[in-house]
Scaffold this motif. Structure first.
Motif, PDB file in Angstrom:
ATOM      1  N   PHE A   7      27.484  43.697  45.939  1.00  0.00           N
ATOM      2  CA  PHE A   7      28.125  45.007  45.913  1.00  0.00           C
ATOM      3  C   PHE A   7      28.911  45.195  44.625  1.00  0.00           C
ATOM      4  CE2 PHE A   7      27.724  44.035  50.427  1.00  0.00           C
ATOM      5  CZ  PHE A   7      27.294  45.238  50.978  1.00  0.00           C
ATOM      6  N   ASP A   8      28.910  46.421  44.141  1.00  0.00           N
ATOM      7  CA  ASP A   8      29.848  46.844  43.113  1.00  0.00           C
ATOM      8  C   ASP A   8      31.227  46.940  43.777  1.00  0.00           C
ATOM      9  OD1 ASP A   8      30.861  48.110  40.707  1.00  0.00           O
ATOM     10  OD2 ASP A   8      30.698  50.011  41.771  1.00  0.00           O
ATOM     11  N   PHE A   9      32.271  47.041  42.978  1.00  0.00           N
ATOM     12  CA  PHE A   9      33.636  47.081  43.515  1.00  0.00           C
ATOM     13  C   PHE A   9      34.158  48.513  43.653  1.00  0.00           C
ATOM     14  CE2 PHE A   9      38.346  46.510  42.687  1.00  0.00           C
ATOM     15  CZ  PHE A   9      38.638  45.988  43.934  1.00  0.00           C
ATOM     16  N   TYR A  10      34.542  49.125  42.523  1.00  0.00           N
ATOM     17  CA  TYR A  10      35.178  50.441  42.562  1.00  0.00           C
ATOM     18  C   TYR A  10      34.176  51.538  42.912  1.00  0.00           C
ATOM     19  CZ  TYR A  10      37.675  54.628  41.117  1.00  0.00           C
ATOM     20  OH  TYR A  10      38.257  55.874  41.098  1.00  0.00           O
ATOM     21  N   ASN A  11      34.566  52.391  43.837  1.00  0.00           N
ATOM     22  CA  ASN A  11      33.763  53.498  44.350  1.00  0.00           C
ATOM     23  C   ASN A  11      32.566  53.037  45.177  1.00  0.00           C
ATOM     24  OD1 ASN A  11      35.231  55.758  43.750  1.00  0.00           O
ATOM     25  ND2 ASN A  11      34.131  56.254  41.865  1.00  0.00           N
ATOM     26  N   THR A  12      32.512  51.745  45.467  1.00  0.00           N
ATOM     27  CA  THR A  12      31.498  51.214  46.379  1.00  0.00           C
ATOM     28  C   THR A  12      32.189  50.584  47.580  1.00  0.00           C
ATOM     29  OG1 THR A  12      29.894  50.841  44.596  1.00  0.00           O
ATOM     30  CG2 THR A  12      29.581  49.586  46.632  1.00  0.00           C
ATOM     31  N   LEU A  13      32.989  49.553  47.333  1.00  0.00           N
ATOM     32  CA  LEU A  13      33.764  48.936  48.409  1.00  0.00           C
ATOM     33  C   LEU A  13      35.167  49.511  48.522  1.00  0.00           C
ATOM     34  CD1 LEU A  13      32.855  45.138  48.086  1.00  0.00           C
ATOM     35  CD2 LEU A  13      31.823  46.864  49.575  1.00  0.00           C
ATOM     36  N   VAL A  14      35.734  49.926  47.391  1.00  0.00           N
ATOM     37  CA  VAL A  14      37.116  50.411  47.392  1.00  0.00           C
ATOM     38  C   VAL A  14      37.237  51.697  46.588  1.00  0.00           C
ATOM     39  CG1 VAL A  14      37.987  48.039  47.547  1.00  0.00           C
ATOM     40  CG2 VAL A  14      37.855  49.168  45.316  1.00  0.00           C
ATOM     41  N   ARG A  15      38.339  52.385  46.800  1.00  0.00           N
ATOM     42  CA  ARG A  15      38.698  53.570  46.027  1.00  0.00           C
ATOM     43  C   ARG A  15      40.201  53.525  45.778  1.00  0.00           C
ATOM     44  NH1 ARG A  15      38.719  58.442  50.571  1.00  0.00           N
ATOM     45  NH2 ARG A  15      39.764  57.262  52.210  1.00  0.00           N
ATOM     46  N   PHE A  16      40.665  54.430  44.946  1.00  0.00           N
ATOM     47  CA  PHE A  16      42.107  54.545  44.737  1.00  0.00           C
ATOM     48  C   PHE A  16      42.731  55.403  45.829  1.00  0.00           C
ATOM     49  CE2 PHE A  16      41.397  53.593  40.102  1.00  0.00           C
ATOM     50  CZ  PHE A  16      42.221  52.477  40.071  1.00  0.00           C
ATOM     51  N   TRP A  17      43.968  55.082  46.167  1.00  0.00           N
ATOM     52  CA  TRP A  17      44.759  55.927  47.059  1.00  0.00           C
ATOM     53  C   TRP A  17      46.147  56.112  46.468  1.00  0.00           C
ATOM     54  CZ3 TRP A  17      42.906  58.822  50.792  1.00  0.00           C
ATOM     55  CH2 TRP A  17      43.823  59.548  51.556  1.00  0.00           C
ATOM     56  N   PRO A  18      46.613  57.352  46.253  1.00  0.00           N
ATOM     57  CA  PRO A  18      45.889  58.592  46.517  1.00  0.00           C
ATOM     58  C   PRO A  18      44.598  58.676  45.690  1.00  0.00           C
ATOM     59  CG  PRO A  18      48.204  59.020  45.994  1.00  0.00           C
ATOM     60  CD  PRO A  18      47.940  57.607  45.652  1.00  0.00           C
ATOM     61  N   LEU A 126      26.944  37.239  50.757  1.00  0.00           N
ATOM     62  CA  LEU A 126      27.518  38.462  50.203  1.00  0.00           C
ATOM     63  C   LEU A 126      28.207  38.177  48.877  1.00  0.00           C
ATOM     64  CD1 LEU A 126      29.082  39.975  53.457  1.00  0.00           C
ATOM     65  CD2 LEU A 126      26.818  40.406  52.480  1.00  0.00           C
ATOM     66  N   GLY A 127      28.044  39.111  47.943  1.00  0.00           N
ATOM     67  CA  GLY A 127      28.646  38.925  46.632  1.00  0.00           C
ATOM     68  C   GLY A 127      29.235  40.207  46.081  1.00  0.00           C
ATOM     69  N   LEU A 128      30.152  40.047  45.149  1.00  0.00           N
ATOM     70  CA  LEU A 128      30.775  41.174  44.460  1.00  0.00           C
ATOM     71  C   LEU A 128      30.509  41.030  42.968  1.00  0.00           C
ATOM     72  CD1 LEU A 128      32.711  43.643  44.651  1.00  0.00           C
ATOM     73  CD2 LEU A 128      34.570  42.053  44.192  1.00  0.00           C
ATOM     74  N   LEU A 129      29.958  42.081  42.355  1.00  0.00           N
ATOM     75  CA  LEU A 129      29.675  42.092  40.926  1.00  0.00           C
ATOM     76  C   LEU A 129      30.408  43.278  40.321  1.00  0.00           C
ATOM     77  CD1 LEU A 129      25.802  41.479  40.984  1.00  0.00           C
ATOM     78  CD2 LEU A 129      27.658  39.822  41.192  1.00  0.00           C
ATOM     79  N   SER A 130      31.398  43.003  39.489  1.00  0.00           N
ATOM     80  CA  SER A 130      32.245  44.087  38.995  1.00  0.00           C
ATOM     81  C   SER A 130      32.456  44.017  37.491  1.00  0.00           C
ATOM     82  CB  SER A 130      33.610  44.040  39.696  1.00  0.00           C
ATOM     83  OG  SER A 130      34.476  45.014  39.163  1.00  0.00           O
ATOM     84  N   ASN A 131      32.574  45.195  36.889  1.00  0.00           N
ATOM     85  CA  ASN A 131      32.851  45.293  35.457  1.00  0.00           C
ATOM     86  C   ASN A 131      34.338  45.219  35.136  1.00  0.00           C
ATOM     87  OD1 ASN A 131      30.212  45.436  34.644  1.00  0.00           O
ATOM     88  ND2 ASN A 131      30.182  47.642  34.318  1.00  0.00           N
ATOM     89  N   VAL A 132      35.172  44.927  36.104  1.00  0.00           N
ATOM     90  CA  VAL A 132      36.608  44.855  35.821  1.00  0.00           C
ATOM     91  C   VAL A 132      36.907  43.664  34.925  1.00  0.00           C
ATOM     92  CG1 VAL A 132      37.238  45.965  37.992  1.00  0.00           C
ATOM     93  CG2 VAL A 132      37.153  43.477  37.867  1.00  0.00           C
ATOM     94  N   ASN A 133      37.876  43.840  34.054  1.00  0.00           N
ATOM     95  CA  ASN A 133      38.246  42.781  33.120  1.00  0.00           C
ATOM     96  C   ASN A 133      39.537  42.110  33.589  1.00  0.00           C
ATOM     97  OD1 ASN A 133      37.796  41.309  30.685  1.00  0.00           O
ATOM     98  ND2 ASN A 133      39.468  42.449  29.740  1.00  0.00           N
ATOM     99  N   ARG A 134      39.508  41.626  34.832  1.00  0.00           N
ATOM    100  CA  ARG A 134      40.692  40.996  35.413  1.00  0.00           C
ATOM    101  C   ARG A 134      40.259  40.040  36.515  1.00  0.00           C
ATOM    102  NH1 ARG A 134      43.675  45.268  39.422  1.00  0.00           N
ATOM    103  NH2 ARG A 134      44.410  43.319  40.324  1.00  0.00           N
ATOM    104  N   GLU A 135      41.175  39.208  36.944  1.00  0.00           N
ATOM    105  CA  GLU A 135      40.931  38.305  38.062  1.00  0.00           C
ATOM    106  C   GLU A 135      41.040  39.111  39.354  1.00  0.00           C
ATOM    107  OE1 GLU A 135      39.878  34.715  39.624  1.00  0.00           O
ATOM    108  OE2 GLU A 135      40.240  35.076  37.492  1.00  0.00           O
ATOM    109  N   LEU A 136      40.004  39.052  40.196  1.00  0.00           N
ATOM    110  CA  LEU A 136      39.972  39.904  41.383  1.00  0.00           C
ATOM    111  C   LEU A 136      40.378  39.206  42.678  1.00  0.00           C
ATOM    112  CD1 LEU A 136      36.837  42.255  41.203  1.00  0.00           C
ATOM    113  CD2 LEU A 136      39.252  42.879  41.161  1.00  0.00           C
ATOM    114  N   GLU A 137      40.306  37.882  42.723  1.00  0.00           N
ATOM    115  CA  GLU A 137      40.508  37.188  43.994  1.00  0.00           C
ATOM    116  C   GLU A 137      41.816  37.540  44.706  1.00  0.00           C
ATOM    117  OE1 GLU A 137      38.780  35.959  41.641  1.00  0.00           O
ATOM    118  OE2 GLU A 137      37.011  35.040  42.547  1.00  0.00           O
TER     119      GLU A 137
END
Length: 239
Positions: A7-18, A126-137
């Protein structure tokens, strides 16, 4: 046979709130610009295509402060143009900076955790593949996503952004799988669909807003619950 779902991360598994659209709407109205929520949503859809295209060519994380400012001024300009508003580059830059002053945090979509649990119980890796430039764990643990993941690969780790093959290949190598044994779900056609296709992984385009009905070269779903149906359709049937 599919053994893993990425899965992608942003706008796939999660979104911003607000939601970023609501933040944009509030800032525009505060400074006297008349926009609609639907217009802002359309603008973000266009701007995100720009974001992923540009980020794939030259990673945003590696750009200078000036280049980043210019990038986000362009990004904001595209949002507003999609909403039917034309502004100067300077005003676009100012609006973008104002949106950044409003606190927001990541939150899973309503279907995320239930679908991850269902797929895990069904035996899929299950896996997460993201373009974020940070540690996600740490964030993934906070959001309740980490327990479901067998692998998490970020652009920070591999030094490249989707659609570059390395981020997909790293996940396959980590799990000891061949490309045809994996499926990747993401909301961006260029980075997620074309990136997965490029290495032989089956792509699924997540289209929550129904904006990509013209895409016919891959499976398209409007919610994560439909991923299981896609997986079932790929199971060989005895003739």
């Amino acid at each position: 046979m599919i053994k893993a779902v990425f899965f992608d991360f942003y706008n796939t598994l999660v979104r911003f709130w607000p939601p970023v659209e609501m933040i944009q709407l509030a800032v525009c109205r505060e400074i006297g610009l008349t926009v609609t929520l639907e217009g802002v949503r359309s603008g973000y859809a266009l701007a995100d295509v720009y974001f992923n295209r540009e980020n794939a060519q030259i990673a945003l994380a590696g750009r200078s402060t000036k280049a980043k400012d210019e990038f986000f001024a362009n990004y904001e300009t595209i949002i507003l143009e999609g909403a039917g508003i034309e502004v100067s580059p300077q005003l676009a830059s100012n609006i973008w900076k104002l949106t950044g002053l409003i606190p927001k945090s990541f939150t899973p979509f309503d279907d995320t955790l239930a679908v991850l649990l269902e797929l895990q119980k069904s035996g899929y890796l299950l896996g997460l593949l993201s373009n974020v430039n940070r540690e996600l764990e740490p964030l993934l643990r906070e959001l309740g996503i980490q327990p479901y993941l067998d692998v998490c690969i970020t652009s920070k780790e591999v030094g490249a952004q989707k659609p570059h093959p390395s981020i997909f290949l790293a996940a396959l190598e980590r799990l000891g799988l061949k490309p045809y044994e994996a499926l990747h779900v993401g909301d961006q056609y260029q980075s997620d669909v074309l990136g997965a296709k490029g290495v032989g992984i089956t792509p699924v385009l997540l289209d929550r807003e129904g904006r990509y009905e013209d895409i016919t070269d891959c499976a398209r779903v409007t919610g994560l619950h439909q991923v299981k149906m896609v997986l079932e359709s790929l199971i060989p049937r005895n003739s």
